[in-house]
Design an enzyme around this catalytic site. Structure first.
Site, PDB file in Angstrom:
ATOM      1  N   GLY A 270      -2.442  60.820  60.639  1.00 31.56           N
ATOM      2  CA  GLY A 270      -3.370  61.950  60.654  1.00 31.56           C
ATOM      3  C   GLY A 270      -4.055  62.077  59.322  1.00 31.56           C
TER       4      GLY A 270
ATOM      5  N   CYS B  87       3.543  68.636  45.673  1.00 31.94           N
ATOM      6  CA  CYS B  87       4.550  67.641  45.256  1.00 31.94           C
ATOM      7  C   CYS B  87       4.111  66.192  45.432  1.00 31.94           C
ATOM      8  CB  CYS B  87       5.855  67.900  46.001  1.00 31.94           C
ATOM      9  SG  CYS B  87       6.619  69.463  45.500  1.00 31.94           S
TER      10      CYS B  87
ATOM     11  N   LYS C 270       0.862  64.783  43.396  1.00 30.96           N
ATOM     12  CA  LYS C 270       0.986  64.758  41.926  1.00 30.96           C
ATOM     13  C   LYS C 270       2.184  63.913  41.485  1.00 30.96           C
ATOM     14  CE  LYS C 270       4.153  68.488  41.038  1.00 30.96           C
ATOM     15  NZ  LYS C 270       5.458  68.187  40.522  1.00 30.96           N
TER      16      LYS C 270
ATOM     17  N   ASN D  11      10.091  60.833  46.587  1.00 29.59           N
ATOM     18  CA  ASN D  11       8.761  61.286  47.000  1.00 29.59           C
ATOM     19  C   ASN D  11       7.795  60.113  47.160  1.00 29.59           C
ATOM     20  OD1 ASN D  11       9.500  63.899  47.295  1.00 29.59           O
ATOM     21  ND2 ASN D  11       8.285  64.722  45.609  1.00 29.59           N
TER      22      ASN D  11
HETATM   23  N1  LIG Z   1       7.757  73.587  45.789  1.00 26.65           N
HETATM   24  C1  LIG Z   1       8.670  72.736  46.230  1.00 26.65           C
HETATM   25  O1  LIG Z   1       8.884  72.617  47.431  1.00 26.65           O
HETATM   26  C2  LIG Z   1       9.470  71.883  45.269  1.00 26.65           C
HETATM   27  C3  LIG Z   1      10.539  71.130  45.774  1.00 26.65           C
HETATM   28  C4  LIG Z   1      11.246  70.298  44.890  1.00 26.65           C
HETATM   29  C5  LIG Z   1      10.878  70.224  43.554  1.00 26.65           C
HETATM   30  N2  LIG Z   1       9.823  70.958  43.113  1.00 26.65           N
HETATM   31  C6  LIG Z   1       9.494  70.899  41.669  1.00 26.65           C
HETATM   32  O2  LIG Z   1       9.944  72.128  41.107  1.00 26.65           O
HETATM   33  C7  LIG Z   1       9.083  72.539  40.053  1.00 26.65           C
HETATM   34  C8  LIG Z   1       8.555  73.935  40.355  1.00 26.65           C
HETATM   35  O3  LIG Z   1       7.721  73.852  41.476  1.00 26.65           O
HETATM   36  P1  LIG Z   1       7.236  75.149  42.258  1.00 26.65           P
HETATM   37  O4  LIG Z   1       6.561  74.672  43.470  1.00 26.65           O
HETATM   38  O5  LIG Z   1       8.350  76.117  42.358  1.00 26.65           O
HETATM   39  O6  LIG Z   1       6.139  75.718  41.213  1.00 26.65           O
HETATM   40  P2  LIG Z   1       5.517  77.187  41.130  1.00 26.65           P
HETATM   41  O7  LIG Z   1       4.229  77.031  40.426  1.00 26.65           O
HETATM   42  O8  LIG Z   1       5.580  77.839  42.465  1.00 26.65           O
HETATM   43  O9  LIG Z   1       6.537  77.987  40.199  1.00 26.65           O
HETATM   44  C9  LIG Z   1       6.664  77.759  38.831  1.00 26.65           C
HETATM   45  C10 LIG Z   1       7.108  79.069  38.169  1.00 26.65           C
HETATM   46  O10 LIG Z   1       7.424  78.827  36.801  1.00 26.65           O
HETATM   47  C11 LIG Z   1       6.987  79.952  36.044  1.00 26.65           C
HETATM   48  N3  LIG Z   1       6.897  79.581  34.640  1.00 26.65           N
HETATM   49  C12 LIG Z   1       5.943  78.848  34.013  1.00 26.65           C
HETATM   50  N4  LIG Z   1       6.231  78.726  32.697  1.00 26.65           N
HETATM   51  C13 LIG Z   1       7.392  79.371  32.500  1.00 26.65           C
HETATM   52  C14 LIG Z   1       8.208  79.578  31.358  1.00 26.65           C
HETATM   53  N5  LIG Z   1       7.886  79.069  30.169  1.00 26.65           N
HETATM   54  N6  LIG Z   1       9.324  80.294  31.505  1.00 26.65           N
HETATM   55  C15 LIG Z   1       9.682  80.801  32.713  1.00 26.65           C
HETATM   56  N7  LIG Z   1       8.951  80.640  33.828  1.00 26.65           N
HETATM   57  C16 LIG Z   1       7.813  79.928  33.718  1.00 26.65           C
HETATM   58  C17 LIG Z   1       5.674  80.322  36.683  1.00 26.65           C
HETATM   59  O11 LIG Z   1       5.283  81.639  36.345  1.00 26.65           O
HETATM   60  C18 LIG Z   1       6.009  80.152  38.166  1.00 26.65           C
HETATM   61  O12 LIG Z   1       6.512  81.347  38.724  1.00 26.65           O
HETATM   62  C19 LIG Z   1       8.033  71.451  39.949  1.00 26.65           C
HETATM   63  O13 LIG Z   1       8.446  70.499  39.006  1.00 26.65           O
HETATM   64  C20 LIG Z   1       8.013  70.835  41.337  1.00 26.65           C
HETATM   65  O14 LIG Z   1       7.534  69.518  41.325  1.00 26.65           O
HETATM   66  C21 LIG Z   1       9.132  71.796  43.923  1.00 26.65           C
HETATM   67  O1  LIG Z   2       4.781  62.160  58.952  1.00 25.69           O
HETATM   68  C1  LIG Z   2       4.243  62.922  58.150  1.00 25.69           C
HETATM   69  C2  LIG Z   2       4.972  63.843  57.373  1.00 25.69           C
HETATM   70  C3  LIG Z   2       4.292  64.649  56.467  1.00 25.69           C
HETATM   71  N1  LIG Z   2       2.942  64.568  56.359  1.00 25.69           N
HETATM   72  C4  LIG Z   2       2.237  65.417  55.360  1.00 25.69           C
HETATM   73  O2  LIG Z   2       2.883  65.220  54.111  1.00 25.69           O
HETATM   74  C5  LIG Z   2       2.780  66.382  53.302  1.00 25.69           C
HETATM   75  C6  LIG Z   2       4.114  66.728  52.717  1.00 25.69           C
HETATM   76  O3  LIG Z   2       4.996  67.190  53.703  1.00 25.69           O
HETATM   77  P1  LIG Z   2       6.508  67.571  53.372  1.00 25.69           P
HETATM   78  O4  LIG Z   2       7.145  66.459  52.662  1.00 25.69           O
HETATM   79  O5  LIG Z   2       7.136  68.066  54.594  1.00 25.69           O
HETATM   80  O6  LIG Z   2       6.281  68.796  52.389  1.00 25.69           O
HETATM   81  P2  LIG Z   2       6.780  69.250  50.962  1.00 25.69           P
HETATM   82  O7  LIG Z   2       7.276  70.633  51.113  1.00 25.69           O
HETATM   83  O8  LIG Z   2       5.676  68.961  49.996  1.00 25.69           O
HETATM   84  O9  LIG Z   2       8.059  68.363  50.574  1.00 25.69           O
HETATM   85  C7  LIG Z   2       7.997  67.161  49.815  1.00 25.69           C
HETATM   86  O10 LIG Z   2       7.909  67.434  48.434  1.00 25.69           O
HETATM   87  C8  LIG Z   2       8.998  68.252  47.921  1.00 25.69           C
HETATM   88  C9  LIG Z   2       8.708  68.544  46.471  1.00 25.69           C
HETATM   89  O11 LIG Z   2       8.985  67.450  45.641  1.00 25.69           O
HETATM   90  C10 LIG Z   2      10.299  67.504  48.128  1.00 25.69           C
HETATM   91  O12 LIG Z   2      11.363  68.282  47.600  1.00 25.69           O
HETATM   92  C11 LIG Z   2      10.500  67.211  49.608  1.00 25.69           C
HETATM   93  O13 LIG Z   2      11.697  66.465  49.794  1.00 25.69           O
HETATM   94  C12 LIG Z   2       9.292  66.404  50.102  1.00 25.69           C
HETATM   95  O14 LIG Z   2       9.410  66.180  51.510  1.00 25.69           O
HETATM   96  C13 LIG Z   2       2.171  67.460  54.212  1.00 25.69           C
HETATM   97  O15 LIG Z   2       0.804  67.596  53.868  1.00 25.69           O
HETATM   98  C14 LIG Z   2       2.334  66.898  55.610  1.00 25.69           C
HETATM   99  O16 LIG Z   2       1.302  67.335  56.466  1.00 25.69           O
HETATM  100  C15 LIG Z   2       2.225  63.663  57.134  1.00 25.69           C
HETATM  101  O17 LIG Z   2       0.998  63.572  57.019  1.00 25.69           O
HETATM  102  N2  LIG Z   2       2.898  62.866  58.016  1.00 25.69           N
END
Ligand SMILES: NC(=O)c1ccc[n+]([C@@H]2O[C@H](COP(=O)([O-])OP(=O)(O)OC[C@H]3O[C@@H](n4cnc5c(N)ncnc54)[C@H](O)[C@@H]3O)[C@@H](O)[C@H]2O)c1
Ligand SMILES: O=c1ccn([C@@H]2O[C@H](COP(=O)(O)OP(=O)(O)O[C@H]3O[C@H](CO)[C@@H](O)[C@H](O)[C@H]3O)[C@@H](O)[C@H]2O)c(=O)[nH]1
Length: 448
Positions: A268, A275, A278, A223
């Site tokens: 942009g 993600c 933070k 990230n």
């Molecule tokens: N959103 C993404 O695209 C993405 C991608 C890769 C990694 N991550 C990582 O995955 C993690 C989750 O992200 P998210 O976006 O799904 O968050 P989210 O806030 O959408 O979901 C978190 C869930 O955990 C639940 N929760 C909280 N405390 C709990 C407990 N003690 N027991 C059971 N459930 C509990 C909440 O109620 C909520 O439904 C984060 O560490 C994030 O950085 C997110």
């Molecule tokens: O060329 C680019 C590509 C993305 N963005 C911005 O970057 C942010 C993040 O975009 P993207 O990475 O596609 O979204 P996420 O779903 O947050 O995914 C990131 O964060 C996730 C949570 O950790 C990871 O799992 C993914 O691999 C990682 O791409 C958005 O606001 C986009 O608008 C730009 O400004 N320029």
């Protein structure tokens, strides 16, 4: 499915703890792949909605797969950790790790709460797998917690399996991941993970097997790289603004170099979401705690460049309306942090809209999917029910999230409802020639 495992040559039964964006997607996709899955959350309303076949957030393709998984009988949801411990062989921890209030550190309390609650009930051999994004070293502390809490003691192992899915492409990324990273402390843990991802491995997803700490680090390193690439091109945009060069042409020229590539090089408004912002802050913070803060000090600059883009977008609108935003009607197109998502966590769009509002503008926001979330977070802003209604009488328009609906509207059509043909393209989503030809004053970040 025919997979070998030390669970007596049967496919492991999976639990997914935390059914937010990541967990719900993981649970649904694994059930569709053929696994028996139990989703667990402390939020009863989320569990009720998922059980009723409703995905609580916007993610293309996921509602259809939820229906399919529920119909197959392989997917259920519960709030009971006792039931989860009884049911599962492999338990995925997918709870949130948001930024701590008043600090750049990650709040890992949910990960510890979920692991503790699960471990209390684990009285037979099982693998706990961390999927949440965590500061390096968290897995070691969790392993200790499990060893001292689980009735089955050393029969329970911990592995780390970071997740790389992108919102908007969550199904595709889960079903067909670019790579799988298995951070393990034993061959047995690796075997369980291979059995838990057999369909993905069979179809060719590469597997990197490593130790748990490296697996934790891979996620924040990935990230950080992505965020750095975006801020790099946005730093070039700042230079372009000063000298009168064009960052879009610059990015196009850089992208032809196959060593650089065009992905994540889109200038942009910069990055937002739950993600990248933070995660780079938490990584820099953790590196400081570990005494290697200097090595990733550049991440502070990556963050600062990103934040400055939001300020610059506000300045462009101010310039367009003649220097004073007071009472000016601004149509803000977009609220989600990116298109094809209803996620507004650290969304640049809403940040810009609320800054314009605080500067005295009358801001009306429209987003095809994120309006409900935006209304809850920013009740001070006005919201339009449709794109055209939002645009009506605007003194200036700012495109903040590049939804296709905003890119497809003709300059003439938009021009017929606004008060003044002035637009800031915060995402380089429009063709400046076409808009200028239709009489619009067109401005974009990093373009003359
Ligand atoms: N959103 C993404 O695209 C993405 C991608 C890769 C990694 N991550 C990582 O995955 C993690 C989750 O992200 P998210 O976006 O799904 O968050 P989210 O806030 O959408 O979901 C978190 C869930 O955990 C639940 N929760 C909280 N405390 C709990 C407990 N003690 N027991 C059971 N459930 C509990 C909440 O109620 C909520 O439904 C984060 O560490 C994030 O950085 C997110
Ligand atoms: O060329 C680019 C590509 C993305 N963005 C911005 O970057 C942010 C993040 O975009 P993207 O990475 O596609 O979204 P996420 O779903 O947050 O995914 C990131 O964060 C996730 C949570 O950790 C990871 O799992 C993914 O691999 C990682 O791409 C958005 O606001 C986009 O608008 C730009 O400004 N320029």
């Amino acid at each position: 499915m025919n997979m070998e495992s030390t669970f007596g040559e049967v496919t492991p039964r999976l639990t997914v703890i935390g059914t937010g964006y990541l967990g719900a997607t993981h649970a649904i996709c694994m059930a569709v792949q053929g696994y028996e899955v139990l989703g667990v959350d402390v939020d009863q309303s989320k569990i009720d909605r998922l059980t009723a076949g409703e995905v609580p957030f916007f993610e293309p393709g996921l509602p259809e797969l939820l229906t399919k998984a529920l119909t197959s009988g392989r997917l259920r949801f519960t709030t009971s950790f006792a039931e989860a411990a009884e049911f599962g062989d492999v338990h995925f921890i997918c709870v949130g790790t948001p930024q701590m209030a008043g600090s750049h550190a990650a709040n890992v309390s949910y990960v510890f709460d979920a692991t503790r609650e699960l471990a209390r009930h684990l009285n037979r051999r099982a693998l706990v797998v961390g999927k949440s994004t965590v500061p390096v070293g968290t897995a070691a502390d969790l392993a200790e917690l499990i060893a001292t809490t689980a009735p089955a003691g050393s029969e329970i192992e911990l592995a780390w399996n970071p997740e790389f899915l992108r919102e908007g492409f969550a199904v595709e990324d889960t079903m067909n991941p670019d790579r799988l990273v298995f951070g393990v402390a034993s061959a047995w843990a690796e075997e369980q993970l291979r059995a838990s991802f057999a369909p993905m491995i069979e179809q060719g997803s590469p597997v990197v097997v490593t130790d748990r700490m490296t697996a934790e680090l891979v996620k924040v390193a990935a990230n950080s790289f992505l965020a750095t690439k975006i801020s790099y091109i946005n730093a070039m945009a700042e230079v372009c603004e000063t000298i009168g060069a064009d960052v879009q042409d610059l990015a196009t020229a850089l992208a032809y170099d196959s060593r650089i590539g065009g992905k994540f090089l889109k200038p942009g408004l910069g990055f937002g979401g739950g993600c990248l912002p933070k995660d780079i802050r938490a990584f820099a913070h953790r590196a400081g705690e570990l005494g290697v803060g200097q090595a990733v000090a550049f991440l502070h600059e990556v963050d600062a460049i990103n934040q400055r883009r939001r300020t610059r977008a506000v300045d462009l609108v101010r310039e367009l309306v003649g220097g004073d935003l007071t009472g000016k009607r601004v149509a803000a197109l977009g609220a989600a942090f990116k298109p094809n998502s209803d996620d507004i966590r650290d969304a640049p769009a809403l940040d810009v809209a609320s800054t314009l509002h605080r500067a005295g503008a009358q801001v009306c926001v429209f987003d095809p999917a994120a309006l409900d979330n935006a209304r809850r977070a920013h009740p001070e802003l006005e919201y339009g029910e449709s794109l055209l209604e939002t645009l009506r009488g605007a003194d200036a328009v700012i495109l903040l999230t590049e939804w296709s609906e905003f890119q497809e509207i003709a300059p003439e059509v938009m021009g017929s409802v606004v008060a003044h043909r002035r637009i800031v393209d915060g995402r380089h989503a429009l063709d400046p020639m076409a808009w200028r030809a239709a009489g619009w004053e067109y401005r974009a970040l990093g373009r003359p």
